[in-house]
Scaffold this motif. Structure first.
Motif, PDB file in Angstrom:
ATOM      1  N   LEU A  42       0.848  -1.199   0.000  1.00 12.80           N
ATOM      2  CA  LEU A  42       0.000   0.000   0.000  1.00 12.80           C
ATOM      3  C   LEU A  42       0.885   1.252   0.000  1.00 12.80           C
ATOM      4  N   ALA A  43       1.946   1.192   0.794  1.00 12.10           N
ATOM      5  CA  ALA A  43       2.844   2.347   0.891  1.00 12.10           C
ATOM      6  C   ALA A  43       3.632   2.551  -0.403  1.00 12.10           C
ATOM      7  N   ASP A  44       3.956   1.441  -1.073  1.00 14.11           N
ATOM      8  CA  ASP A  44       4.715   1.511  -2.320  1.00 14.11           C
ATOM      9  C   ASP A  44       4.091   0.528  -3.312  1.00 14.11           C
ATOM     10  N   PRO A  45       3.087   0.992  -4.068  1.00 13.29           N
ATOM     11  CA  PRO A  45       2.346   0.081  -4.952  1.00 13.29           C
ATOM     12  C   PRO A  45       3.219  -0.592  -6.019  1.00 13.29           C
ATOM     13  N   ALA A  46       4.415  -0.067  -6.268  1.00 11.06           N
ATOM     14  CA  ALA A  46       5.285  -0.685  -7.276  1.00 11.06           C
ATOM     15  C   ALA A  46       6.015  -1.906  -6.708  1.00 11.06           C
ATOM     16  N   TRP A  47       5.959  -2.096  -5.414  1.00 16.73           N
ATOM     17  CA  TRP A  47       6.724  -3.158  -4.748  1.00 16.73           C
ATOM     18  C   TRP A  47       5.907  -4.450  -4.689  1.00 16.73           C
ATOM     19  N   ASP A  48       6.584  -5.595  -4.849  1.00 14.10           N
ATOM     20  CA  ASP A  48       5.892  -6.890  -4.878  1.00 14.10           C
ATOM     21  C   ASP A  48       6.457  -7.762  -3.750  1.00 14.10           C
ATOM     22  N   TYR A  49       5.631  -7.980  -2.749  1.00 11.74           N
ATOM     23  CA  TYR A  49       6.056  -8.730  -1.543  1.00 11.74           C
ATOM     24  C   TYR A  49       6.531 -10.140  -1.882  1.00 11.74           C
ATOM     25  N   MET A  50       5.726 -10.904  -2.639  1.00 17.58           N
ATOM     26  CA  MET A  50       6.097 -12.296  -2.885  1.00 17.58           C
ATOM     27  C   MET A  50       7.348 -12.392  -3.768  1.00 17.58           C
ATOM     28  N   ALA A  51       7.464 -11.468  -4.725  1.00 17.57           N
ATOM     29  CA  ALA A  51       8.673 -11.474  -5.570  1.00 17.57           C
ATOM     30  C   ALA A  51       9.894 -11.163  -4.707  1.00 17.57           C
ATOM     31  N   ALA A  52       9.734 -10.218  -3.779  1.00 17.16           N
ATOM     32  CA  ALA A  52      10.846  -9.860  -2.892  1.00 17.16           C
ATOM     33  C   ALA A  52      11.198 -11.046  -1.993  1.00 17.16           C
ATOM     34  N   PHE A  53      10.174 -11.762  -1.541  1.00 18.84           N
ATOM     35  CA  PHE A  53      10.446 -12.922  -0.675  1.00 18.84           C
ATOM     36  C   PHE A  53      11.232 -13.992  -1.439  1.00 18.84           C
ATOM     37  N   GLU A  54      10.837 -14.237  -2.682  1.00 16.17           N
ATOM     38  CA  GLU A  54      11.571 -15.230  -3.495  1.00 16.17           C
ATOM     39  C   GLU A  54      13.033 -14.811  -3.667  1.00 16.17           C
ATOM     40  N   ARG A  55      13.239 -13.523  -3.899  1.00 18.23           N
ATOM     41  CA  ARG A  55      14.597 -13.020  -4.066  1.00 18.23           C
ATOM     42  C   ARG A  55      15.396 -13.216  -2.770  1.00 18.23           C
ATOM     43  N   TYR A  56      14.736 -12.971  -1.647  1.00 18.81           N
ATOM     44  CA  TYR A  56      15.392 -13.159  -0.341  1.00 18.81           C
ATOM     45  C   TYR A  56      15.775 -14.623  -0.147  1.00 18.81           C
ATOM     46  N   ARG A  57      14.850 -15.535  -0.494  1.00 16.73           N
ATOM     47  CA  ARG A  57      15.116 -16.968  -0.306  1.00 16.73           C
ATOM     48  C   ARG A  57      16.290 -17.436  -1.154  1.00 16.73           C
ATOM     49  N   GLN A  58      16.436 -16.819  -2.317  1.00 15.86           N
ATOM     50  CA  GLN A  58      17.560 -17.203  -3.180  1.00 15.86           C
ATOM     51  C   GLN A  58      18.882 -16.740  -2.575  1.00 15.86           C
ATOM     52  N   SER A  59      18.844 -15.634  -1.845  1.00  8.47           N
ATOM     53  CA  SER A  59      20.119 -15.064  -1.392  1.00  8.47           C
ATOM     54  C   SER A  59      20.490 -15.501   0.027  1.00  8.47           C
ATOM     55  N   TYR A  60      19.486 -15.891   0.819  1.00  7.23           N
ATOM     56  CA  TYR A  60      19.793 -16.206   2.219  1.00  7.23           C
ATOM     57  C   TYR A  60      19.110 -17.502   2.617  1.00  7.23           C
ATOM     58  N   ARG A  61      19.914 -18.510   2.957  1.00  4.88           N
ATOM     59  CA  ARG A  61      19.327 -19.787   3.362  1.00  4.88           C
ATOM     60  C   ARG A  61      19.944 -20.276   4.658  1.00  4.88           C
ATOM     61  N   LEU A  62      19.084 -20.761   5.520  1.00  4.80           N
ATOM     62  CA  LEU A  62      19.559 -21.336   6.779  1.00  4.80           C
ATOM     63  C   LEU A  62      19.926 -22.794   6.553  1.00  4.80           C
ATOM     64  N   GLU A  63      20.854 -23.281   7.355  1.00  9.60           N
ATOM     65  CA  GLU A  63      21.155 -24.723   7.355  1.00  9.60           C
ATOM     66  C   GLU A  63      20.055 -25.388   8.178  1.00  9.60           C
ATOM     67  N   LEU A  64      19.171 -26.140   7.514  1.00  9.54           N
ATOM     68  CA  LEU A  64      17.977 -26.644   8.205  1.00  9.54           C
ATOM     69  C   LEU A  64      18.111 -28.082   8.678  1.00  9.54           C
ATOM     70  N   ASP A  65      18.843 -28.893   7.909  1.00  8.02           N
ATOM     71  CA  ASP A  65      18.844 -30.329   8.201  1.00  8.02           C
ATOM     72  C   ASP A  65      19.927 -30.674   9.206  1.00  8.02           C
ATOM     73  N   VAL A  66      19.656 -30.316  10.442  1.00  5.00           N
ATOM     74  CA  VAL A  66      20.627 -30.528  11.516  1.00  5.00           C
ATOM     75  C   VAL A  66      20.048 -31.535  12.507  1.00  5.00           C
ATOM     76  N   ALA A  67      20.918 -32.133  13.312  1.00  6.05           N
ATOM     77  CA  ALA A  67      20.431 -33.066  14.339  1.00  6.05           C
ATOM     78  C   ALA A  67      20.491 -32.420  15.714  1.00  6.05           C
ATOM     79  N   ALA A  68      21.261 -31.331  15.825  1.00  6.51           N
ATOM     80  CA  ALA A  68      21.389 -30.667  17.122  1.00  6.51           C
ATOM     81  C   ALA A  68      21.495 -29.166  16.893  1.00  6.51           C
ATOM     82  N   SER A  69      21.246 -28.406  17.961  1.00  8.16           N
ATOM     83  CA  SER A  69      21.258 -26.945  17.839  1.00  8.16           C
ATOM     84  C   SER A  69      22.659 -26.416  17.582  1.00  8.16           C
TER      85      SER A  69
END
Ligand SMILES: [Fe+2]
Ligand SMILES: [Fe+2]
Length: 274
Positions: A78-105
């Protein structure tokens, strides 16, 4: 059960005249980090693989974090109608990933993991409280209030489970303090900086950690007031299990506030040189 729903917010009240342009980039960055809660839930469910009660709580928690992202993302569009939340999220996922498949903290113990989660919720609950207090835009103010209340409940959730594990793992105050402060300083690592980059920088502009963390932090820390620092202090001390008397507590809160303001000024200076 979620405590509120996006559809219940009064979106009609959105007032573009009251949007602070310095807040929009923060909301965009926060939206994708929140939505990434699903990934963190996968990591937590691996760490707590034999604890079904906690796993169920993690699923509910992740639903709420995703809703935070979706509400902030909708407001930012709403604040910036040119901005696309889901597209930005996809871009974020491509650039930043957590190591998820762990057995311990990665924190060395389950108690340590829960201490780190308490610190994240301390940061988010104070951030949304400060942002909600700072903005005059009525929809963002209402969203921030709801999110801040969720984040405080999340803090309580992880804190209660931490106490359960603490009885088994018995970490002392210093060990807990080391983990807690370690997680606090990690806020200047890549998670927020790359969220800022992927939600605000034009495609093609290379990622520059220094510039992006300074752009995010110089804005975010500006909204903190002494009362927000006092709240952070209380939550940190509660997590590490140290209860100093009132005057010492107040002194720590004042020192923390000064540190936050020093960081803000340092990041603002970086922004003038990049
Ligand atoms: Fe959240
Ligand atoms: Fe949260």
């Amino acid at each position: 059960m979620k405590h509120w729903r996006i559809e219940q917010m009064n979106w009609e009240r959105f007032d573009p005249q009251r949007v602070d342009p310095d807040i929009v980039p923060l909301v965009k960055a926060a939206s994708v980090v929140e939505r990434n809660g699903l990934d963190y839930a996968r990591y937590l469910k691996n760490v707590f693989a034999d604890d079904p009660a906690f796993q169920q709580a993690v699923d509910n928690w992740a639903d709420e974090e995703v809703q935070h992202g979706d509400a902030l993302g909708r407001w930012a569009m709403l604040a910036d109608p040119a901005w696309d939340y889901m597209a930005a999220f996809e871009r974020y996922r491509q650039s930043y990933r957590l190591e998820l498949d762990v057995a311990a903290s990665i924190r060395g113990s389950r108690t340590g993991e829960l201490i780190a989660r308490c610190m994240v919720e301390t940061g988010t609950s104070s951030f949304y409280t400060a942002l909600g207090d700072a903005t005059d835009e009525p929809v963002l103010k209402a969203i921030c209030r709801q999110i801040a209340a969720d984040e405080y409940r999340h803090f309580k959730l992880f804190y209660d489970h931490m106490n359960r594990y603490l009885r088994r793992e018995r970490l002392g105050v210093w060990q807990r303090a080391r983990i807690a402060l370690g997680r606090v300083t990690e806020s200047e690592d890549d998670e927020l900086a790359s969220a800022y980059h992927t939600t605000n920088d034009p495609v093609g502009l290379p990622y520059d950690h220094q510039r992006c963390i300074a752009a995010y932090m110089s804005r975010a820390l500006r909204f903190y007031q002494p009362r927000h620092a006092a709240r952070v202090t209380g939550m940190i001390l509660k997590t590490i299990g140290w209860t100093p008397h009132g005057r010492l507590h107040a002194l720590i809160a004042r020192v923390l506030y000064r540190l936050l303001m020093m960081r803000q000024r340092r990041f603002a200076r970086v922004m003038t040189t990049v």
